[in-house]
Structures are given as C-alpha cells and as structure tokens.
Scaffold this motif. Sequence first.
Motif, PDB file in Angstrom:
ATOM      1  N   LEU A  75     -20.496  13.639  16.488  1.00  0.00           N
ATOM      2  CA  LEU A  75     -19.707  12.551  15.924  1.00  0.00           C
ATOM      3  C   LEU A  75     -18.557  12.171  16.842  1.00  0.00           C
ATOM      4  N   PHE A  76     -18.424  10.862  17.104  1.00  0.00           N
ATOM      5  CA  PHE A  76     -17.355  10.325  17.943  1.00  0.00           C
ATOM      6  C   PHE A  76     -16.598   9.253  17.170  1.00  0.00           C
ATOM      7  N   GLU A  77     -15.314   9.108  17.487  1.00  0.00           N
ATOM      8  CA  GLU A  77     -14.487   8.037  16.924  1.00  0.00           C
ATOM      9  C   GLU A  77     -14.353   6.927  17.958  1.00  0.00           C
ATOM     10  N   ALA A  78     -14.774   5.724  17.588  1.00  0.00           N
ATOM     11  CA  ALA A  78     -14.628   4.569  18.468  1.00  0.00           C
ATOM     12  C   ALA A  78     -13.191   4.065  18.377  1.00  0.00           C
ATOM     13  N   LEU A  79     -12.488   4.018  19.499  1.00  0.00           N
ATOM     14  CA  LEU A  79     -11.066   3.687  19.504  1.00  0.00           C
ATOM     15  C   LEU A  79     -10.802   2.188  19.629  1.00  0.00           C
ATOM     16  N   GLY A  80     -11.840   1.399  19.806  1.00  0.00           N
ATOM     17  CA  GLY A  80     -11.668  -0.046  19.902  1.00  0.00           C
ATOM     18  C   GLY A  80     -12.553  -0.623  20.992  1.00  0.00           C
ATOM     19  N   LYS A  81     -12.735  -1.924  20.953  1.00  0.00           N
ATOM     20  CA  LYS A  81     -13.591  -2.592  21.925  1.00  0.00           C
ATOM     21  C   LYS A  81     -13.056  -2.381  23.345  1.00  0.00           C
ATOM     22  N   GLN A  86     -25.332   0.009  21.626  1.00  0.00           N
ATOM     23  CA  GLN A  86     -24.588  -0.717  20.608  1.00  0.00           C
ATOM     24  C   GLN A  86     -24.862  -0.098  19.253  1.00  0.00           C
ATOM     25  N   GLY A  87     -23.939  -0.334  18.309  1.00  0.00           N
ATOM     26  CA  GLY A  87     -24.136   0.161  16.957  1.00  0.00           C
ATOM     27  C   GLY A  87     -23.545   1.534  16.739  1.00  0.00           C
ATOM     28  N   GLY A  88     -23.642   1.993  15.504  1.00  0.00           N
ATOM     29  CA  GLY A  88     -22.991   3.244  15.127  1.00  0.00           C
ATOM     30  C   GLY A  88     -23.837   4.481  15.279  1.00  0.00           C
ATOM     31  N   THR A 100     -29.888   7.215  19.188  1.00  0.00           N
ATOM     32  CA  THR A 100     -30.906   8.268  19.122  1.00  0.00           C
ATOM     33  C   THR A 100     -31.713   8.286  20.414  1.00  0.00           C
ATOM     34  N   PRO A 101     -31.176   8.886  21.474  1.00  0.00           N
ATOM     35  CA  PRO A 101     -31.888   8.922  22.753  1.00  0.00           C
ATOM     36  C   PRO A 101     -33.262   9.579  22.623  1.00  0.00           C
ATOM     37  N   LYS A 102     -34.237   8.993  23.272  1.00  0.00           N
ATOM     38  CA  LYS A 102     -35.590   9.539  23.239  1.00  0.00           C
ATOM     39  C   LYS A 102     -35.631  10.868  23.969  1.00  0.00           C
ATOM     40  N   ASP A 103     -36.375  11.817  23.413  1.00  0.00           N
ATOM     41  CA  ASP A 103     -36.574  13.130  24.024  1.00  0.00           C
ATOM     42  C   ASP A 103     -35.262  13.872  24.252  1.00  0.00           C
ATOM     43  N   SER A 104     -34.283  13.651  23.385  1.00  0.00           N
ATOM     44  CA  SER A 104     -32.996  14.332  23.485  1.00  0.00           C
ATOM     45  C   SER A 104     -32.812  15.245  22.286  1.00  0.00           C
ATOM     46  N   GLN A 105     -32.006  16.293  22.465  1.00  0.00           N
ATOM     47  CA  GLN A 105     -31.719  17.187  21.355  1.00  0.00           C
ATOM     48  C   GLN A 105     -30.533  16.700  20.528  1.00  0.00           C
ATOM     49  N   PHE A 106     -29.994  15.521  20.860  1.00  0.00           N
ATOM     50  CA  PHE A 106     -28.799  15.018  20.189  1.00  0.00           C
ATOM     51  C   PHE A 106     -29.047  13.698  19.459  1.00  0.00           C
ATOM     52  N   VAL A 107     -28.307  13.531  18.366  1.00  0.00           N
ATOM     53  CA  VAL A 107     -28.130  12.230  17.719  1.00  0.00           C
ATOM     54  C   VAL A 107     -26.639  11.929  17.793  1.00  0.00           C
ATOM     55  N   PHE A 108     -26.270  10.810  18.408  1.00  0.00           N
ATOM     56  CA  PHE A 108     -24.870  10.431  18.556  1.00  0.00           C
ATOM     57  C   PHE A 108     -24.501   9.435  17.462  1.00  0.00           C
ATOM     58  N   ILE A 109     -23.411   9.703  16.750  1.00  0.00           N
ATOM     59  CA  ILE A 109     -22.946   8.758  15.745  1.00  0.00           C
ATOM     60  C   ILE A 109     -21.480   8.418  16.027  1.00  0.00           C
ATOM     61  N   PHE A 110     -21.132   7.164  15.752  1.00  0.00           N
ATOM     62  CA  PHE A 110     -19.809   6.642  16.075  1.00  0.00           C
ATOM     63  C   PHE A 110     -19.185   6.054  14.821  1.00  0.00           C
ATOM     64  N   THR A 111     -17.948   6.458  14.567  1.00  0.00           N
ATOM     65  CA  THR A 111     -17.220   5.952  13.413  1.00  0.00           C
ATOM     66  C   THR A 111     -16.031   5.135  13.896  1.00  0.00           C
ATOM     67  N   LEU A 129     -12.538   0.393  24.760  1.00  0.00           N
ATOM     68  CA  LEU A 129     -11.785   1.644  24.869  1.00  0.00           C
ATOM     69  C   LEU A 129     -12.729   2.845  24.793  1.00  0.00           C
ATOM     70  N   PRO A 130     -12.249   4.019  25.177  1.00  0.00           N
ATOM     71  CA  PRO A 130     -13.102   5.218  25.112  1.00  0.00           C
ATOM     72  C   PRO A 130     -13.437   5.600  23.667  1.00  0.00           C
ATOM     73  N   VAL A 131     -14.284   6.596  23.537  1.00  0.00           N
ATOM     74  CA  VAL A 131     -14.579   7.198  22.237  1.00  0.00           C
ATOM     75  C   VAL A 131     -14.076   8.630  22.269  1.00  0.00           C
ATOM     76  N   ARG A 132     -13.584   9.110  21.135  1.00  0.00           N
ATOM     77  CA  ARG A 132     -13.044  10.476  21.056  1.00  0.00           C
ATOM     78  C   ARG A 132     -14.039  11.369  20.329  1.00  0.00           C
ATOM     79  N   PHE A 133     -14.334  12.529  20.923  1.00  0.00           N
ATOM     80  CA  PHE A 133     -15.287  13.447  20.311  1.00  0.00           C
ATOM     81  C   PHE A 133     -14.646  14.182  19.146  1.00  0.00           C
ATOM     82  N   ILE A 134     -15.230  14.054  17.958  1.00  0.00           N
ATOM     83  CA  ILE A 134     -14.723  14.725  16.765  1.00  0.00           C
ATOM     84  C   ILE A 134     -15.357  16.100  16.607  1.00  0.00           C
ATOM     85  N   GLY A 135     -16.654  16.217  16.887  1.00  0.00           N
ATOM     86  CA  GLY A 135     -17.282  17.527  16.805  1.00  0.00           C
ATOM     87  C   GLY A 135     -18.749  17.477  16.444  1.00  0.00           C
TER      88      GLY A 135
END
Length: 270
Positions: free
Chosen positions: A90-96, A23-25, A28-39, A98-104
Amino acid sequence: MFIEGVEYSRAKDIHDVFGGQRQGGISTPKDSQFVFIFTGKSGEQHGYEDGWQHEGVFLYTGEGQKGDMQFKAGNAHIRDHDINGRELLLFEALGKGLPVRFIGRFACQSWDTFKGLDTDGNNRECIRFHLVRASADVQTVRDESDEAEAELPIERLRSAAQKAAKPQRAKNWREARFAYRKRSATVRDYVLARANGRCELTGEPAPFQTPSGRPYLEVHHTRRLSDDGPDDPRYVAAICPTVHREIHFGAHGDELNRKLIEKLAEIEPA
C-alpha cells in the motif's frame, strides 16, 4: 525492497522495475509476487475516503468509475491476493506529479459494500476492503494455548485453512484485526498437522519437542519476503528452524525455497 515512510517515484521505482498499470489505484504487474495499491484524495469527489480506523484497520475502496463495483480486474486481485500467493503493498499518493509514500505490507481480511456515487453522479454499490498490516500480532509457531484447535481431524483443519485463505464479506470491519490473527492460526495449525512432525523440505524429524511434547517446526511462506499472516496452504510449509533461517538468510536460500515450492506442489496440489 520498500521502506515504510519513504517516498518513491511511482514510475521509476515501481512500474519501471515491476511493470503493471501506471494509472489508477490498483496495479497488478504480470508474473509478479506483488499487488500495488495507491490511496489518495481522489475518492472524496465520489463521497468516500480511504484511511486508518481506530482498530488498526485501513479501509480501502475498490476501483470502477461507472456502475456498481465488481470483483474483477484489480478488485479481484486484492480480494484473492493470498490465494494467488501475492503480497499487497500500500502506497499513499501525495498528489499529481509527486512521489508516493510507502505505507506498508497489508492483507485483505474481509470486505463490505456501501452506497456511493459514480462519475456520472449515479448511486451505485461500492466495494470496501478491510486491510490489516501483515505483521499484526501474527505467530508462525503454535502457542501452547492453541493445543485444542490442533487436535481437530486433519481434513477438518484442511477445509478450514482453505476457507480462511479467501477473505469473506463482513459487516463489521472493527473485527478485522482479531479475525486476521485467527485466520492466520487456522492456516498455521493445518500446515503443522500436515507435516506430522517432519520438515516438509528435508523429511527429517523436528529437532526437538515443545513442553507439551509436540514436535517443533516453523511455518514458512514460500512466496513472501517474510512469514507474516495467512496464505493459501499451497504456498505455506512447516520446516525445521535451521532450514527456515537458511532460506531467509543463507547463500543458497533461493534454491532451497524453489525446492520447497516444488515439494508443496506434490503435497498440496491445486
């Protein structure tokens, strides 16, 4: 990996694979090389809206529902993603529902603050990140026109590279893309100077010289899938172009990259 413009299930394609907060925008998965953010559109109820600006900058508002936003949890992870050797996706949240779209893939170049409302309707200080695409006009080899910067003393280059790894507060987000390119060049120039003409993995001399007589090496980011943009010098190495391509495309690339990470831990201690 994720493809720009393609839609994904946040639960199945992101959290079931990498973990992190569901949940949330900011996740930050533990021990991952990624930070995922959702707009998305949820911030509009508080008087702010994320999105692209004309100068190729994406403004992204931090997290925190009540009181002033602070640099902790997800906000700290966005600001410090380069220092921590993590990629910002960065991903775009398309709605409750619904999928998320990868921006880059993005980099946090700088940040500022503005006045907004919290969930109780009270005025508070909000953090706004200035994000730039990680592939925006970045060079991983030194251009012949950059020779003046390369002549600076090694300790001065090192100090500048360490400072460049951490985003700074900036009032004008319009300069973020230009500042990002300059920041990348600062890290690159230090790493090339540190190598002193020898591959930081093999120890062998550079295979040839540039027209100005400088040894030719390429910059590699050990904790990224590509070599775009700045990073902390602890995770960046100058290596022979043949070794560079073998790391990215060879059968033993992962093993070579692991060895390079071990060498960097000796070359550039925390």
